[in-house]
Design a protein around this motif. Sequence first.
Motif, PDB file in Angstrom:
ATOM      1  N   ALA A 144      -5.244   3.969  -8.933  1.00  0.00           N
ATOM      2  CA  ALA A 144      -5.467   2.676  -9.585  1.00  0.00           C
ATOM      3  C   ALA A 144      -4.150   1.915  -9.718  1.00  0.00           C
ATOM      4  O   ALA A 144      -4.125   0.681  -9.695  1.00  0.00           O
ATOM      5  CB  ALA A 144      -6.111   2.873 -10.960  1.00  0.00           C
ATOM      6  N   VAL A 145      -3.045   2.624  -9.845  1.00  0.00           N
ATOM      7  CA  VAL A 145      -1.737   1.966  -9.935  1.00  0.00           C
ATOM      8  C   VAL A 145      -1.148   1.735  -8.536  1.00  0.00           C
ATOM      9  O   VAL A 145      -0.629   0.662  -8.235  1.00  0.00           O
ATOM     10  CB  VAL A 145      -0.763   2.816 -10.790  1.00  0.00           C
ATOM     11  N   GLY A 146      -1.264   2.750  -7.682  1.00  0.00           N
ATOM     12  CA  GLY A 146      -0.612   2.687  -6.372  1.00  0.00           C
ATOM     13  C   GLY A 146      -1.266   1.703  -5.414  1.00  0.00           C
ATOM     14  O   GLY A 146      -0.574   1.050  -4.632  1.00  0.00           O
ATOM     15  N   ILE A 147      -2.603   1.597  -5.447  1.00  0.00           N
ATOM     16  CA  ILE A 147      -3.296   0.726  -4.493  1.00  0.00           C
ATOM     17  C   ILE A 147      -2.916  -0.745  -4.670  1.00  0.00           C
ATOM     18  O   ILE A 147      -2.519  -1.394  -3.695  1.00  0.00           O
ATOM     19  CB  ILE A 147      -4.831   0.949  -4.583  1.00  0.00           C
ATOM     20  N   PRO A 148      -2.993  -1.313  -5.896  1.00  0.00           N
ATOM     21  CA  PRO A 148      -2.579  -2.722  -6.037  1.00  0.00           C
ATOM     22  C   PRO A 148      -1.127  -2.944  -5.616  1.00  0.00           C
ATOM     23  O   PRO A 148      -0.811  -3.947  -4.969  1.00  0.00           O
ATOM     24  CB  PRO A 148      -2.755  -3.002  -7.533  1.00  0.00           C
ATOM     25  N   MET A 149      -0.243  -1.954  -5.937  1.00  0.00           N
ATOM     26  CA  MET A 149       1.162  -2.101  -5.536  1.00  0.00           C
ATOM     27  C   MET A 149       1.289  -2.162  -4.022  1.00  0.00           C
ATOM     28  O   MET A 149       1.983  -3.015  -3.464  1.00  0.00           O
ATOM     29  CB  MET A 149       1.983  -0.916  -6.079  1.00  0.00           C
ATOM     30  N   ALA A 197       2.906  11.122 -16.467  1.00  0.00           N
ATOM     31  CA  ALA A 197       3.953  11.617 -15.576  1.00  0.00           C
ATOM     32  C   ALA A 197       3.440  11.704 -14.139  1.00  0.00           C
ATOM     33  O   ALA A 197       4.142  11.325 -13.194  1.00  0.00           O
ATOM     34  CB  ALA A 197       4.430  12.997 -16.046  1.00  0.00           C
ATOM     35  N   ILE A 198       2.200  12.169 -13.978  1.00  0.00           N
ATOM     36  CA  ILE A 198       1.645  12.300 -12.627  1.00  0.00           C
ATOM     37  C   ILE A 198       1.460  10.921 -11.999  1.00  0.00           C
ATOM     38  O   ILE A 198       1.778  10.705 -10.830  1.00  0.00           O
ATOM     39  CB  ILE A 198       0.321  13.089 -12.670  1.00  0.00           C
ATOM     40  N   VAL A 199       0.961   9.968 -12.786  1.00  0.00           N
ATOM     41  CA  VAL A 199       0.781   8.610 -12.256  1.00  0.00           C
ATOM     42  C   VAL A 199       2.136   8.023 -11.856  1.00  0.00           C
ATOM     43  O   VAL A 199       2.296   7.458 -10.779  1.00  0.00           O
ATOM     44  CB  VAL A 199       0.091   7.718 -13.308  1.00  0.00           C
ATOM     45  N   PHE A 200       3.120   8.212 -12.720  1.00  0.00           N
ATOM     46  CA  PHE A 200       4.462   7.673 -12.471  1.00  0.00           C
ATOM     47  C   PHE A 200       5.050   8.260 -11.194  1.00  0.00           C
ATOM     48  O   PHE A 200       5.637   7.538 -10.380  1.00  0.00           O
ATOM     49  CB  PHE A 200       5.353   8.010 -13.668  1.00  0.00           C
ATOM     50  N   ALA A 201       4.871   9.567 -11.004  1.00  0.00           N
ATOM     51  CA  ALA A 201       5.539  10.227  -9.885  1.00  0.00           C
ATOM     52  C   ALA A 201       4.763  10.090  -8.583  1.00  0.00           C
ATOM     53  O   ALA A 201       5.362  10.126  -7.511  1.00  0.00           O
ATOM     54  CB  ALA A 201       5.759  11.704 -10.208  1.00  0.00           C
ATOM     55  N   SER A 202       3.431   9.933  -8.644  1.00  0.00           N
ATOM     56  CA  SER A 202       2.712   9.919  -7.368  1.00  0.00           C
ATOM     57  C   SER A 202       2.262   8.533  -6.928  1.00  0.00           C
ATOM     58  O   SER A 202       1.901   8.368  -5.764  1.00  0.00           O
ATOM     59  CB  SER A 202       1.533  10.897  -7.373  1.00  0.00           C
TER      60      SER A 202
END
Lengths: 327, 310
Positions: A144-149, A197-202
Amino acid sequence: MSEQAAGSVQPRRSAIGRIFRGISALRESPVGMVGAAIVVFWVLVALSASFLLQLGLIFPPNATLAPLMGPGSEYIVSAGRNVMNMPVEQVCSPITSGTDAGNFDCGTFWLGTDHIGRDILSRIIFGSQTVLTYAPLATLCAYAVGIPMGLAAGYKRGWVDDVLSFWANVILSFPVLVLYILIISLVGSSEINILIAIVFASSPGIMRIVRGLTLDLRNREYVFAAETRGEPTLRVLFVEILPNARGPLIVDSMLRLGYVIITIGVLGFLGLGLPPPDPDWGGMINETRQLMMTFPHMAVFPCIAISSLVLGFNLLADGLREVSLKD
Amino acid sequence: MLIFIMRRAATMVLTMIVVSLLLFLALEINKDAVAIKVLGPYSTDEQRAIWLENNGYNDPLPVRYGRWLGNFVVGDFGESTRFKTEVSEILWPRLANTGILAAATFAVVIPLSLLLGVLAGMREGSRLDRSISVASIVTTSIPEFASAPLLAAIFVFYLGWLPGTSGMSDGFSVVQLILPVMVLVLYDFGYVARMTRASMADVMTTDYIRTAILKGLPYRTVITRHALRNALIAPFTVIMLQVNWLLSGVIVVEYFFAYKGFGALLLEASLNNDIYMIEACAMVAVFVAVATQTLADIGYTYLNPRIRFS
């Protein structure tokens, strides 16, 4: 109304139909089928945990019963004692013959018990609930964070791309576990912090993949058509580009799920994981590794459990990749 | 080529500066917390105030960061609160120990994974190829923290062949190094093998290999003279990038086997809030990772003639 007209030209299958087609395509890959079977097995185990407990087939995961029992040993209690705060006469069946006659049989520790007397089988079964809750949740959040980025970087290019790509470079230049240890030692270990932490790192890794796919897809004719129709950018990104990038992303998500399971496990193993007493496979290995030389079964079974689940997702990813390359 | 190297080096320096800034902000932005970590939770407010004043913590943040970075560059990491000595005195010997572990791991991983990868990629789809592929997936699915207890159970508990800890308390011992290396090799070789296989399989489908086979060269010559040289460019990068994974792996392995290395030090430091040790370990870890990535990039470009001669 206009959504239908603008979005799709050919009739689309329903979501369920497409999923079904995907599963039946997987039949062509034996490796993928083995992976799917392992994953389905653990999902079923996680779903049936409470049910098995109610049926009395397994012990409560946090109850301290008899310490240091080997795999397959019987839980035998003498008359007058309490089992899980209940008189033994009420919950266990009396033994009428043999050397233990007069005592009560309260079940079998199929995989033995740990150093404080908790049933390992039951903790592994309930541990699968823990890992199959947090790992998919963390992976979803990371996407959800990585896709928009990634969509923004690949579609907008320019400084947006430069900034996001550099950020991804910085985060990915950390050795993964060093990053996790730093974050957890800063914010403390709790369910939500591990998730963060997992969201931040992956998410930077996901961002890179989505960015690469977007760079390719943004030059397709249907994207030009959508832009010419004057569709808003968000719609172009999420309706035209993202669905067409799903193939590689599904394969990646299976691999990533495996990594997240390893991450949750390794944090538990290093004593930075989910807080006790609820069972967590990595934590189980950590708690019992000191007794490795005398009671190896305590650590070995959680090791097998976590390895098999990760293997399931990796084989599934391999099978999906194989199937998607055939198309 | 020179411009490319300069550009990669500049990116590396920039990355390190951003990492150091992140690390500094994360750990030192709250100076009172730093004082508590260094002086302990039972120090008085007065003691903390004096310590902060003496160590220049009352200066503005940019000044503090500049001085901190300057000290870092010359190797002055501050004093460890846990070991009561200079961080560098502990850090460098530990790093050397980890270097031994890593070197031993690579000495096994590189020949093993290249051999398996080339064998698998030579005849794509053969039975050997399938079994090597499946085996590499299986071994990469067993995380280090699971394979370490499993291997210890086999080789220490059941067979009794190897020691279960690698503390090296009676001097350096090769026997104690076997299990940690085995765990790291088991996890790492699969990925390199798979990448080598993919690269080899790619090369085997190219026109020049077909030409070489059709003009009647012996198969062995086709493989050693034509295929290998091109197939081994990609694995070179992958092997260099494995350093990043290895730095994660050594933390787990050193913790499990009580090996006195750098990874165990980082973990110990973060569990004990040993703030200057954490900073030094993290910076060194990121530096090693970024430096190998940069070298991998430069090496890949150099090895690839299509880029080198253009």
